[in-house]
Design a protein around this motif. Structure first.
Motif, PDB file in Angstrom:
ATOM      1  N   TYR A 472       0.953  -7.990 -12.837  1.00  0.00           N
ATOM      2  CA  TYR A 472       0.389  -8.820 -12.493  1.00  0.00           C
ATOM      3  C   TYR A 472       1.674  -8.742 -10.624  1.00  0.00           C
ATOM      4  CZ  TYR A 472       1.965 -12.174  -8.737  1.00  0.00           C
ATOM      5  OH  TYR A 472       2.512 -13.710  -7.889  1.00  0.00           O
ATOM      6  N   ASN A 473       1.788  -8.053  -9.595  1.00  0.00           N
ATOM      7  CA  ASN A 473       3.393  -8.099  -9.082  1.00  0.00           C
ATOM      8  C   ASN A 473       3.779  -9.040  -7.725  1.00  0.00           C
ATOM      9  OD1 ASN A 473       2.508  -6.475  -7.091  1.00  0.00           O
ATOM     10  ND2 ASN A 473       2.914  -4.453  -8.368  1.00  0.00           N
ATOM     11  N   LYS A 474       4.488  -9.715  -6.998  1.00  0.00           N
ATOM     12  CA  LYS A 474       4.057  -9.607  -6.155  1.00  0.00           C
ATOM     13  C   LYS A 474       3.450  -9.455  -4.066  1.00  0.00           C
ATOM     14  CE  LYS A 474       8.155 -12.465  -7.203  1.00  0.00           C
ATOM     15  NZ  LYS A 474       9.794 -13.460  -6.721  1.00  0.00           N
ATOM     16  N   VAL A 475       3.399  -8.155  -4.408  1.00  0.00           N
ATOM     17  CA  VAL A 475       2.661  -7.400  -3.649  1.00  0.00           C
ATOM     18  C   VAL A 475       1.652  -7.235  -3.590  1.00  0.00           C
ATOM     19  CG1 VAL A 475       3.029  -4.970  -2.435  1.00  0.00           C
ATOM     20  CG2 VAL A 475       5.161  -5.771  -3.146  1.00  0.00           C
ATOM     21  N   PHE A 476       0.650  -6.954  -4.563  1.00  0.00           N
ATOM     22  CA  PHE A 476      -0.530  -6.628  -4.800  1.00  0.00           C
ATOM     23  C   PHE A 476      -1.097  -7.513  -6.001  1.00  0.00           C
ATOM     24  CE2 PHE A 476       1.430  -1.909  -4.592  1.00  0.00           C
ATOM     25  CZ  PHE A 476       0.758  -2.055  -3.206  1.00  0.00           C
ATOM     26  N   GLY A 477      -0.454  -8.847  -6.409  1.00  0.00           N
ATOM     27  CA  GLY A 477      -1.311  -9.460  -7.074  1.00  0.00           C
ATOM     28  C   GLY A 477      -1.843  -8.842  -8.278  1.00  0.00           C
ATOM     29  N   TYR A 479      -4.055  -7.311 -11.304  1.00  0.00           N
ATOM     30  CA  TYR A 479      -5.055  -5.665 -10.700  1.00  0.00           C
ATOM     31  C   TYR A 479      -5.140  -5.569 -11.982  1.00  0.00           C
ATOM     32  CZ  TYR A 479       0.395  -4.054 -11.585  1.00  0.00           C
ATOM     33  OH  TYR A 479       1.200  -3.422 -12.378  1.00  0.00           O
ATOM     34  N   LYS A 497      -7.947  -0.900  -5.920  1.00  0.00           N
ATOM     35  CA  LYS A 497      -6.548  -1.737  -5.221  1.00  0.00           C
ATOM     36  C   LYS A 497      -5.747  -0.242  -4.662  1.00  0.00           C
ATOM     37  CE  LYS A 497      -5.173  -5.664  -5.004  1.00  0.00           C
ATOM     38  NZ  LYS A 497      -4.613  -7.137  -6.039  1.00  0.00           N
ATOM     39  N   GLN A 498      -5.002   0.351  -5.139  1.00  0.00           N
ATOM     40  CA  GLN A 498      -4.087   0.882  -5.412  1.00  0.00           C
ATOM     41  C   GLN A 498      -4.533   2.377  -6.157  1.00  0.00           C
ATOM     42  OE1 GLN A 498      -0.628  -0.044  -6.424  1.00  0.00           O
ATOM     43  NE2 GLN A 498       0.636   0.833  -4.656  1.00  0.00           N
TER      44      GLN A 498
END
Length: 870
Positions: A472-477, A479, A497-498
């Motif tokens: 989890y990170n604040k930019v992509f939530g 994953y 997603k990325q």
């Protein structure tokens, strides 16, 4: 304005509504100031001044501060005499359609400071309004918004008003613009110095409007229930105060629950000069509490107790029954040392419930404030148990007035954690188990880590990719990350997603659903906790009247405990209070001086004053011998007795006093164009016009601001007036260096002579600090001058001049020279005349003598013969 950006147009519109205040304009995490406000604030606060529209022809000055540290900056602006208008964002930027809506939510002025960091804990912060009528009749109203105190009174005459303003020491004064230029207010302008003056339109003070405003605010049909329906000027002033509060606070004022009228005559009256000269709450030199009477007497453990003691000192009682009730309570607490110690221990650590209740009512209290209230309320059962062991009526009354507020205490204990954060909108405030919805959301949030770990293991097993990670990170939530070497094994339901250099990140429908659930839970937790806290605070605010009454009772108990502790430690005695005009103190001591480390033992002294035989005591003696200390200690002991305190003496009988006057020291008033002597005479005139037989007067060195003969003449006449005029005939201590005034005892039956005993040894003076009967033979000023380091030649010449002057103290008949010719017209004479020009025979004889032809010996013989003729 049309050429500005929408945000600047919004700023200019709001600024136009508050032209006399520095506007703190909220932009994100900062308060920004523009144009003239920015220039002023940058100078006062030491901020860097920059500008908007850099590079443009017309640049806009700009400076700013972080919103979370604004209180210190606001305090500095207030201390420098400015107002500050706080403009906040009143809608969520996410919901804004166009520019964010902003409004001024509060105007901070010196009289309306509520932040505890910018207030003196043991002092009221008064805002005062003044209404003026013809004939020097004034209405006065004051409010302390931090405690809810709201009072009004009326003053007759300039001196009474001057005294009351000095006593209240308001930070801010409201007055009608038209009245500020009137003659009466013009004379008061020196009192307004160093205070913020707000000129309000005259219609704000209009009687019917002011009364209607008060009736609507308190929800009453008339003001009779408050006891002030007849105080028309006071009501005008109170209405102006309320108008100003409603215009500036922009919020609830529910903690202001009553309007309390009072009359100056209900208390022992102390004018401004007396308060200053006796150093009741601050020293004259540096204005500090230390070294004042309050500094010695203040043993209070709470801020509200400290304010209560200050009020008692400024407003001593003049009702014998009320005084005795306080003395009885102090006496019982002094005698029961262990119980007193337990009570003080229980009271120690109680928060300032008055100001805390006000912040709660104004929705300005944080979670830590409510926890502080809870811990304070937890102390009340022990205090009530201890009070149950006491018998003094005042103490039992206080016990009945203390509401333990168990419901408030239990609500806070159930709702809030023991150590909540300062920031209210980031969660962590509410206890588990207080709200079911909050508990469910927290369960979802806490189980997130476990759910992620289980998902990660499941996906590894399903795909056969051992290096698969759920992150989890604040930019992509949330994953799923898979290295590129395993991309062939990615299931079809994975959504890209990325893309990274060595890996790809994916999301699945199940993970997306959980992300929405978890992240939504965190936001909902914070919002729900804030809403729950506001509900708890509102429920506590409803009980504000109960909290206010309890706070007042605890403050009074705190003062009584402090007075008892001081009486026990300093060996004070209970004064005898009665309705007589006798003031008899045995072995009295100065409460402040005796506690100073002056390198010598304090010498107690007696005094007896009454209106029958010992009305006016002439006190002579040298400088530094202790005259002023003695007189001040008499006044302070009298005042301490009237506020219900034990006193520093072996015994004391205090007949009720209506006023204490002092004329002490040399000071000028350059702001009003008054010299030192004019101030002295003005204060003396006030005493002569307003003293009664129940007054106590302290006069020190009347007449010293002018020539010797003028001064001694004025001093003699003042003393005679105080003795001879029945409407006055007040108990008076009259210290003087004019030892000629000792002759008053020969012509005035209620005048007695006392002096400060000294001893001479080898032309040196030794101060014994003892007041004894009789007048001083001389003032020892030359010996004191020697002690101060005056050159020997000056000292010796002064002795010669003194001998010449002392030769003419008495008339040839041996009567006091100052008492001659009372009431009879006399021919004008030059000062320092050698002969009485009223003798016609002597004048004719002098005209027959040609002194120019006489030898020195012949001249001496002629003078000797003339002396015999006189």
């Amino acid at each position: 304005m049309s050429n500005n950006t929408p945000m600047m147009r919004q700023y200019l519109e709001i600024k136009s509504q508050h032209p006399d205040a520095i506007l703190f304009f909220r932009l994100g995490d900062f308060y920004e100031m523009f144009m003239e406000d920015a220039v002023t604030a940058s100078r006062v606060l030491g901020l860097t001044l920059t500008s908007r529209n850099k590079g443009a022809v017309e640049q806009v000055p700009l400076c700013g501060i972080p919103y979370h540290s604004s209180q210190g900056y606001i305090a500095r602006l207030i201390d420098n005499g400015f107002k500050v208008a706080i403009c906040e964002q009143v809608e969520d930027p996410k919901d804004a359609k166009g520019i964010v809506k902003r409004e001024v939510v509060q105007v901070v002025t010196p009289g309306l400071v509520v932040d505890s960091d910018n207030l003196q804990p043991k002092e009221n912060n008064f805002l005062l309004a003044l209404a003026v009528a013809e004939g020097e009749h004034f209405g006065l109203s004051c409010v302390d918004i931090t405690t809810g105190v709201f009072r009004l009174t009326e003053c007759r005459g300039m001196e009474e008003l001057r005294s009351e303003i000095s006593n209240l020491n308001p930070r801010e004064i409201l007055v009608a613009d038209e009245e500020l230029t009137a003659t009466a207010c013009g004379r008061l302008k020196p009192l307004f110095a160093e205070r913020l003056i707000n000129r309000l339109p005259e219609w704000v003070f209009e009687p019917d409007r002011a009364r209607r405003l008060l009736l609507d605010f308190f929800g009453v049909a008339n003001l009779q229930g408050f006891g002030c329906e007849h105080l028309h000027l006071g009501v005008r002033a109170a209405g102006a105060v309320l108008h100003y509060l409603q215009q500036t606070r922009q919020g609830a004022l529910d903690h202001i629950r009553s309007l309390s009228p009072y009359a100056c005559a209900d208390y022992l009256i102390l004018d401004a000069a007396t308060r200053r000269n006796l150093e009741l709450t601050a020293t004259q030199g540096d204005g500090r509490k230390k070294g004042s009477l309050l500094g010695v007497m203040d043993r209070t453990l709470t801020a509200m107790g400290g304010r209560k003691l200050r009020h008692w000192i400024n407003y001593p009682l003049n009702d014998a029954g009320q005084i005795r009730a306080r003395l009885q309570a102090v006496g019982e607490l002094r005698d029961k040392s262990m119980l007193r110690g337990d009570l003080r221990e229980s009271l120690d650590g109680v928060y300032d419930l008055e100001r805390l209740g006000a912040r709660i009512a104004m929705a300005g209290a944080g979670a830590k404030d409510l926890v502080g209230l809870r811990t304070s309320l937890e102390k009340l059962p022990a205090i009530l148990n201890l009070l149950g062991e006491l018998e003094a009526p005042l103490l039992t009354h206080l016990a009945a007035a203390i509401d333990p507020l168990e419901d408030v205490r239990d609500l806070i204990a159930e709702a809030l954690v023991d150590d909540p954060p300062f920031v209210l909108r980031e969660g962590g405030l509410i206890r588990d188990g207080f709200n079911a919805e909050l508990d469910e959301l927290r369960l979802i949030s806490r189980e997130g880590k476990g759910w992620i770990a289980r998902l990660e293991q499941q996906e590894r097993e399903r795909t056969g990719i051992g290096s698969l990670k759920v992150r989890y990170n604040k930019v992509f939530g949330y994953y799923i990350e898979i290295t590129k070497t395993h991309l062939a094994r990615v299931p079809e339901d994975y959504q890209r997603k990325q893309t990274l250099v060595n890996a790809e990140r994916f999301i699945t429908p199940a993970l997306k659903e959980y992300e929405n659930k978890v992240l939504g839970a965190e936001e909902r937790i914070q919002a729900l906790e804030y809403d729950l806290f506001q509900e708890v605070r509102a429920q506590v605010a409803v009980q504000g009247a109960r909290l206010q009454a309890t706070a007042d009772a605890l403050a009074e108990l705190d003062v009584l405990l402090g007075l008892a502790d001081l009486a026990h430690e300093a060996d004070y005695v209970c004064p005898r209070i009665d309705e007589s005009t006798v003031l008899h103190i045995e072995d009295g001591r100065h409460p402040v001086v005796e506690r100073m480390n002056l390198g010598e033992r304090f010498v107690p002294n007696d005094v007896l004053l009454d209106t029958e035989e010992h009305q006016l005591l002439i006190i002579t003696g040298p400088n530094m011998a202790g005259k002023s200390t003695f007189m001040r200690q008499v006044a302070l002991i009298t005042l301490m007795a009237h506020l219900g305190s034990f006193v520093p003496a072996r015994a004391a009988r205090i007949g009720l006093v209506d006023r204490i006057f002092t004329r002490v020291g040399a000071s000028d008033n350059l702001a009003s164009g008054q010299s030192t002597f004019m101030v002295e005479m003005t204060e003396t005139a006030n005493i002569l016009h307003n003293a009664t037989t129940r007054s106590l007067i302290i006069l020190d060195e009347i007449g010293r601001g002018t020539s010797t003969f003028d001064g001694v003449s004025i001093a003699w006449a003042v003393a005679e007036y105080l003795h001879d005029h029945a409407p006055v005939a007040a108990k008076t201590l009259f210290a003087t260096h004019y030892h000629e005034l000792a002759d008053l005892a020969l012509t005035c039956k209620r005048v007695k002579n006392w002096n400060v005993a000294v001893r001479e040894w080898n032309d040196q003076v030794i101060f014994l600090r003892k007041i004894v009967k009789g007048g001083a033979s001389h003032s020892y000023g030359i010996q004191v001058a020697r002690l101060a380091g005056i050159p020997p030649a000056v000292v010796e010449r002064a002795k010669e001049v003194l001998r010449n002057l002392e030769a003419g103290e008495f008339s040839a008949e041996g009567r006091p020279a100052l008492a001659r010719g009372r009431g009879r017209p006399q021919a004008p004479s030059p000062q320092l005349s050698l002969f009485d020009p009223g003798s016609d025979a002597l004048r004719r004889k002098l005209e027959d003598i040609d002194v120019s032809v006489l030898t020195p010996l012949e001249a001496l013989n002629v003078l000797d013969g003339l002396k015999k003729m006189v």
